[in-house]
Design a protein around this motif. Structure first.
Motif, PDB file in Angstrom:
ATOM      1  N   MET A   1       0.842  -1.193   0.000  1.00 59.73           N
ATOM      2  CA  MET A   1       0.000   0.000   0.000  1.00 59.73           C
ATOM      3  C   MET A   1       0.875   1.239   0.000  1.00 59.73           C
ATOM      4  SD  MET A   1      -2.921   1.140   2.774  1.00 59.73           S
ATOM      5  CE  MET A   1      -1.687   1.391   4.059  1.00 59.73           C
ATOM      6  N   ALA A   2       0.552   2.219  -0.808  1.00 63.94           N
ATOM      7  CA  ALA A   2       1.326   3.440  -0.881  1.00 63.94           C
ATOM      8  C   ALA A   2       1.216   4.202   0.425  1.00 63.94           C
ATOM      9  CB  ALA A   2       0.822   4.308  -2.035  1.00 63.94           C
ATOM     10  N   THR A  77      -4.216   5.487  10.350  1.00 66.58           N
ATOM     11  CA  THR A  77      -3.193   5.053   9.391  1.00 66.58           C
ATOM     12  C   THR A  77      -1.944   4.542  10.103  1.00 66.58           C
ATOM     13  OG1 THR A  77      -2.419   7.359   9.248  1.00 66.58           O
ATOM     14  CG2 THR A  77      -3.970   6.602   7.564  1.00 66.58           C
ATOM     15  N   ASP A  78      -1.715   4.989  11.335  1.00 65.35           N
ATOM     16  CA  ASP A  78      -0.521   4.537  12.042  1.00 65.35           C
ATOM     17  C   ASP A  78      -0.623   3.078  12.464  1.00 65.35           C
ATOM     18  OD1 ASP A  78      -2.571   5.218  13.791  1.00 65.35           O
ATOM     19  OD2 ASP A  78      -1.191   5.711  15.424  1.00 65.35           O
ATOM     20  N   THR A  79      -1.852   2.615  12.716  1.00 67.86           N
ATOM     21  CA  THR A  79      -2.051   1.222  13.139  1.00 67.86           C
ATOM     22  C   THR A  79      -2.579   0.336  12.013  1.00 67.86           C
ATOM     23  OG1 THR A  79      -4.299   1.710  13.916  1.00 67.86           O
ATOM     24  CG2 THR A  79      -2.503   1.943  15.513  1.00 67.86           C
ATOM     25  N   GLY A  80      -3.096   0.951  10.950  1.00 63.07           N
ATOM     26  CA  GLY A  80      -3.641   0.177   9.840  1.00 63.07           C
ATOM     27  C   GLY A  80      -4.943  -0.526  10.168  1.00 63.07           C
ATOM     28  N   THR A  81      -5.640  -0.073  11.217  1.00 70.33           N
ATOM     29  CA  THR A  81      -6.910  -0.681  11.615  1.00 70.33           C
ATOM     30  C   THR A  81      -8.082   0.108  11.049  1.00 70.33           C
ATOM     31  OG1 THR A  81      -6.867   0.582  13.680  1.00 70.33           O
ATOM     32  CG2 THR A  81      -5.953  -1.651  13.724  1.00 70.33           C
ATOM     33  N   LEU A 146      -9.471   4.297   6.636  1.00 70.55           N
ATOM     34  CA  LEU A 146      -8.419   4.587   7.613  1.00 70.55           C
ATOM     35  C   LEU A 146      -8.479   6.021   8.142  1.00 70.55           C
ATOM     36  CD1 LEU A 146      -5.394   2.923   5.767  1.00 70.55           C
ATOM     37  CD2 LEU A 146      -6.700   1.965   7.675  1.00 70.55           C
ATOM     38  N   ARG A 147      -9.252   6.876   7.491  1.00 68.85           N
ATOM     39  CA  ARG A 147      -9.320   8.271   7.913  1.00 68.85           C
ATOM     40  C   ARG A 147     -10.721   8.783   7.644  1.00 68.85           C
ATOM     41  NH1 ARG A 147      -4.753  11.538   5.309  1.00 68.85           N
ATOM     42  NH2 ARG A 147      -3.530  10.347   6.832  1.00 68.85           N
TER      43      ARG A 147
END
Length: 229
Positions: A1-2, A77-81, A146-147
Protein backbone atom coordinates in the motif's frame (compact mmCIF):
# COMPACT_ATOMS: atom_id res chain seq x y z
CA UNK A 1 0.00 0.00 0.00
CA UNK A 2 1.33 3.44 -0.88
CA UNK A 3 2.21 5.83 1.89
CA UNK A 4 -0.90 7.69 3.06
CA UNK A 5 -1.29 11.36 2.16
CA UNK A 6 -0.58 13.76 5.01
CA UNK A 7 -3.50 14.35 7.35
CA UNK A 8 -5.21 17.74 6.81
CA UNK A 9 -3.97 19.77 9.80
CA UNK A 10 -5.64 17.56 12.39
CA UNK A 11 -5.74 18.60 16.03
CA UNK A 12 -3.12 16.76 18.05
CA UNK A 13 -4.11 14.45 20.88
CA UNK A 14 -3.71 16.07 24.31
CA UNK A 15 -3.84 15.05 27.94
CA UNK A 16 -7.39 16.42 28.11
CA UNK A 17 -9.17 14.09 25.67
CA UNK A 18 -12.68 15.05 24.57
CA UNK A 19 -15.40 12.42 24.84
CA UNK A 20 -19.14 11.87 24.65
CA UNK A 21 -20.85 10.45 27.72
CA UNK A 22 -24.14 8.60 27.31
CA UNK A 23 -26.89 8.65 29.93
CA UNK A 24 -25.81 5.24 31.27
CA UNK A 25 -22.30 6.59 31.93
CA UNK A 26 -20.56 5.05 28.92
CA UNK A 27 -17.69 7.15 27.57
CA UNK A 28 -17.09 7.33 23.82
CA UNK A 29 -13.67 8.89 23.33
CA UNK A 30 -12.86 11.27 20.49
CA UNK A 31 -9.72 10.07 18.72
CA UNK A 32 -8.50 13.67 18.32
CA UNK A 33 -9.66 16.81 20.08
CA UNK A 34 -11.70 19.21 17.93
CA UNK A 35 -10.26 22.47 16.60
CA UNK A 36 -13.37 24.44 17.53
CA UNK A 37 -16.88 24.25 18.94
CA UNK A 38 -19.86 26.27 17.74
CA UNK A 39 -22.64 26.93 20.26
CA UNK A 40 -25.89 28.67 19.43
CA UNK A 41 -29.07 29.62 21.27
CA UNK A 42 -32.27 31.27 20.18
CA UNK A 43 -35.41 32.70 21.77
CA UNK A 44 -38.82 33.03 20.14
CA UNK A 45 -40.58 36.39 20.09
CA UNK A 46 -43.89 36.99 18.34
CA UNK A 47 -46.16 39.87 17.47
CA UNK A 48 -49.36 40.23 15.51
CA UNK A 49 -49.28 42.78 12.70
CA UNK A 50 -52.44 44.89 12.45
CA UNK A 51 -53.62 46.84 9.36
CA UNK A 52 -53.12 50.56 9.74
CA UNK A 53 -50.82 50.25 12.73
CA UNK A 54 -47.09 50.55 13.12
CA UNK A 55 -44.60 48.08 14.51
CA UNK A 56 -46.22 45.82 17.06
CA UNK A 57 -44.61 45.12 20.40
CA UNK A 58 -43.07 41.68 20.57
CA UNK A 59 -44.01 39.12 23.20
CA UNK A 60 -41.57 36.55 24.49
CA UNK A 61 -42.94 33.06 23.83
CA UNK A 62 -40.12 30.82 25.02
CA UNK A 63 -36.57 29.58 24.62
CA UNK A 64 -35.50 27.09 21.99
CA UNK A 65 -33.06 24.26 22.54
CA UNK A 66 -29.39 25.13 22.48
CA UNK A 67 -27.27 23.68 19.67
CA UNK A 68 -23.63 22.59 19.77
CA UNK A 69 -21.82 21.86 16.51
CA UNK A 70 -18.46 20.10 16.48
CA UNK A 71 -16.29 18.56 13.77
CA UNK A 72 -14.29 15.47 14.75
CA UNK A 73 -11.29 13.90 13.03
CA UNK A 74 -10.36 10.20 13.00
CA UNK A 75 -7.13 8.64 11.68
CA UNK A 76 -5.84 5.08 12.12
CA UNK A 77 -3.19 5.05 9.39
CA UNK A 78 -0.52 4.54 12.04
CA UNK A 79 -2.05 1.22 13.14
CA UNK A 80 -3.64 0.18 9.84
CA UNK A 81 -6.91 -0.68 11.62
CA UNK A 82 -10.44 0.09 10.48
CA UNK A 83 -11.32 3.64 11.51
CA UNK A 84 -15.02 2.73 11.58
CA UNK A 85 -14.34 0.95 14.88
CA UNK A 86 -14.16 4.47 16.33
CA UNK A 87 -16.72 6.29 14.20
CA UNK A 88 -19.25 3.46 14.56
CA UNK A 89 -19.50 4.00 18.31
CA UNK A 90 -20.79 7.53 17.74
CA UNK A 91 -23.03 6.58 14.80
CA UNK A 92 -24.72 3.95 16.98
CA UNK A 93 -25.77 6.69 19.44
CA UNK A 94 -28.44 7.70 16.91
CA UNK A 95 -30.10 4.27 17.15
CA UNK A 96 -33.17 3.64 19.28
CA UNK A 97 -32.30 1.99 22.62
CA UNK A 98 -35.20 -0.04 24.12
CA UNK A 99 -33.32 -0.39 27.43
CA UNK A 100 -33.60 3.32 28.32
CA UNK A 101 -35.80 4.42 31.24
CA UNK A 102 -39.40 5.20 30.29
CA UNK A 103 -39.33 3.01 27.21
CA UNK A 104 -42.66 1.45 26.24
CA UNK A 105 -42.49 -0.19 22.84
CA UNK A 106 -46.26 -0.79 22.85
CA UNK A 107 -46.72 3.00 22.91
CA UNK A 108 -43.88 3.63 20.46
CA UNK A 109 -42.02 5.70 23.08
CA UNK A 110 -38.54 4.36 22.39
CA UNK A 111 -35.75 6.81 21.64
CA UNK A 112 -31.95 7.09 21.20
CA UNK A 113 -29.92 8.04 24.30
CA UNK A 114 -28.99 11.57 25.23
CA UNK A 115 -25.30 12.45 25.46
CA UNK A 116 -23.08 15.06 27.08
CA UNK A 117 -19.94 16.40 25.41
CA UNK A 118 -16.94 16.76 27.74
CA UNK A 119 -13.55 18.33 27.12
CA UNK A 120 -11.51 19.28 30.15
CA UNK A 121 -13.43 21.97 32.02
CA UNK A 122 -16.08 22.20 29.29
CA UNK A 123 -19.26 20.14 29.71
CA UNK A 124 -22.22 20.63 27.39
CA UNK A 125 -25.90 20.45 28.20
CA UNK A 126 -27.62 17.07 27.92
CA UNK A 127 -28.20 16.67 24.19
CA UNK A 128 -29.32 14.31 21.48
CA UNK A 129 -27.43 13.83 18.23
CA UNK A 130 -29.77 15.65 15.89
CA UNK A 131 -27.58 15.27 12.82
CA UNK A 132 -24.40 13.43 11.86
CA UNK A 133 -22.40 13.59 8.66
CA UNK A 134 -19.57 11.04 8.32
CA UNK A 135 -17.06 11.27 5.48
CA UNK A 136 -14.37 8.64 4.86
CA UNK A 137 -11.39 10.39 3.27
CA UNK A 138 -8.68 7.71 2.97
CA UNK A 139 -8.69 3.93 2.42
CA UNK A 140 -6.25 1.04 2.38
CA UNK A 141 -5.59 -0.90 -0.82
CA UNK A 142 -8.28 -3.37 0.28
CA UNK A 143 -10.90 -0.67 0.75
CA UNK A 144 -10.63 -0.45 4.54
CA UNK A 145 -11.38 3.11 5.73
CA UNK A 146 -8.42 4.59 7.61
CA UNK A 147 -9.32 8.27 7.91
CA UNK A 148 -12.61 10.09 8.42
CA UNK A 149 -14.22 13.36 9.45
CA UNK A 150 -17.52 13.66 11.29
CA UNK A 151 -19.75 16.72 11.62
CA UNK A 152 -21.99 16.47 14.70
CA UNK A 153 -24.99 18.61 15.59
CA UNK A 154 -26.02 18.17 19.24
CA UNK A 155 -29.42 19.61 20.23
CA UNK A 156 -30.28 20.28 23.86
CA UNK A 157 -32.45 17.52 25.31
CA UNK A 158 -33.72 19.27 28.43
CA UNK A 159 -33.02 22.31 30.57
CA UNK A 160 -29.70 21.95 32.34
CA UNK A 161 -28.44 23.87 35.33
CA UNK A 162 -24.90 22.53 35.10
CA UNK A 163 -23.38 25.78 33.82
CA UNK A 164 -26.31 28.17 33.85
CA UNK A 165 -29.59 28.10 32.00
CA UNK A 166 -29.10 26.56 28.57
CA UNK A 167 -25.52 27.80 28.33
CA UNK A 168 -22.92 25.03 27.96
CA UNK A 169 -19.93 27.27 28.68
CA UNK A 170 -21.02 29.59 31.49
CA UNK A 171 -19.79 28.58 34.91
CA UNK A 172 -16.72 26.70 33.70
CA UNK A 173 -13.83 27.72 35.95
CA UNK A 174 -11.26 28.06 33.16
CA UNK A 175 -12.84 28.30 29.67
CA UNK A 176 -10.43 27.47 26.85
CA UNK A 177 -9.72 28.62 23.33
CA UNK A 178 -7.57 26.81 20.81
CA UNK A 179 -4.82 28.03 18.50
CA UNK A 180 -3.43 26.35 15.39
CA UNK A 181 0.36 26.64 15.36
CA UNK A 182 1.72 28.40 12.26
CA UNK A 183 5.21 27.80 10.79
CA UNK A 184 7.85 29.70 12.73
CA UNK A 185 5.64 30.45 15.74
CA UNK A 186 6.99 30.10 19.26
CA UNK A 187 5.24 29.84 22.61
CA UNK A 188 6.34 33.30 23.69
CA UNK A 189 4.90 34.86 20.52
CA UNK A 190 1.61 33.00 20.99
CA UNK A 191 1.56 34.08 24.63
CA UNK A 192 2.04 37.70 23.60
CA UNK A 193 -0.80 37.37 21.07
CA UNK A 194 -3.39 36.08 23.55
CA UNK A 195 -2.18 37.49 26.87
CA UNK A 196 -0.26 40.59 25.83
CA UNK A 197 2.68 39.17 27.78
CA UNK A 198 5.31 36.91 26.21
CA UNK A 199 6.50 35.71 29.62
CA UNK A 200 3.23 33.79 30.06
CA UNK A 201 4.53 31.08 27.73
CA UNK A 202 4.90 28.70 30.70
CA UNK A 203 1.11 28.76 31.15
CA UNK A 204 0.73 27.46 27.60
CA UNK A 205 3.48 24.86 28.05
CA UNK A 206 1.84 23.52 31.21
CA UNK A 207 -1.68 23.47 29.75
CA UNK A 208 -0.51 21.55 26.68
CA UNK A 209 2.07 19.28 28.37
CA UNK A 210 4.85 20.67 26.17
CA UNK A 211 8.27 19.45 27.30
CA UNK A 212 10.26 21.38 24.67
CA UNK A 213 8.80 24.86 23.99
CA UNK A 214 11.11 25.28 20.99
CA UNK A 215 9.75 22.19 19.20
CA UNK A 216 6.24 23.30 18.24
CA UNK A 217 4.80 21.37 15.32
CA UNK A 218 3.08 23.54 12.68
CA UNK A 219 -0.57 22.60 12.30
CA UNK A 220 -0.92 21.27 15.85
CA UNK A 221 -3.57 22.70 18.15
CA UNK A 222 -2.79 24.44 21.45
CA UNK A 223 -5.22 24.96 24.29
CA UNK A 224 -5.27 28.62 25.37
CA UNK A 225 -6.51 28.67 28.98
CA UNK A 226 -8.07 31.78 30.44
CA UNK A 227 -5.84 33.41 33.03
CA UNK A 228 -7.14 33.65 36.58
CA UNK A 229 -8.18 37.18 37.44
Amino acid sequence: MAAPPPAPAAPAPSSQKAFLETEDGTRVSCLFNPAQLKISRSNTWSGVAMPGRGVTRLRYTGANSGVLKVDLFFDTTDTGTDVSAHTGKIVSLMDVDPSLPGTDESKHSTRPPYVTFHWGDLHSFKAVIAQLELTYTYFSSTGMPLRATMALVLRQYEESQAFGRQNPTSGTPRPHRVHRVQPGETLDRISAQYYGDSTRWRTLATANAIADPLALKPGSMLTIPKLDS
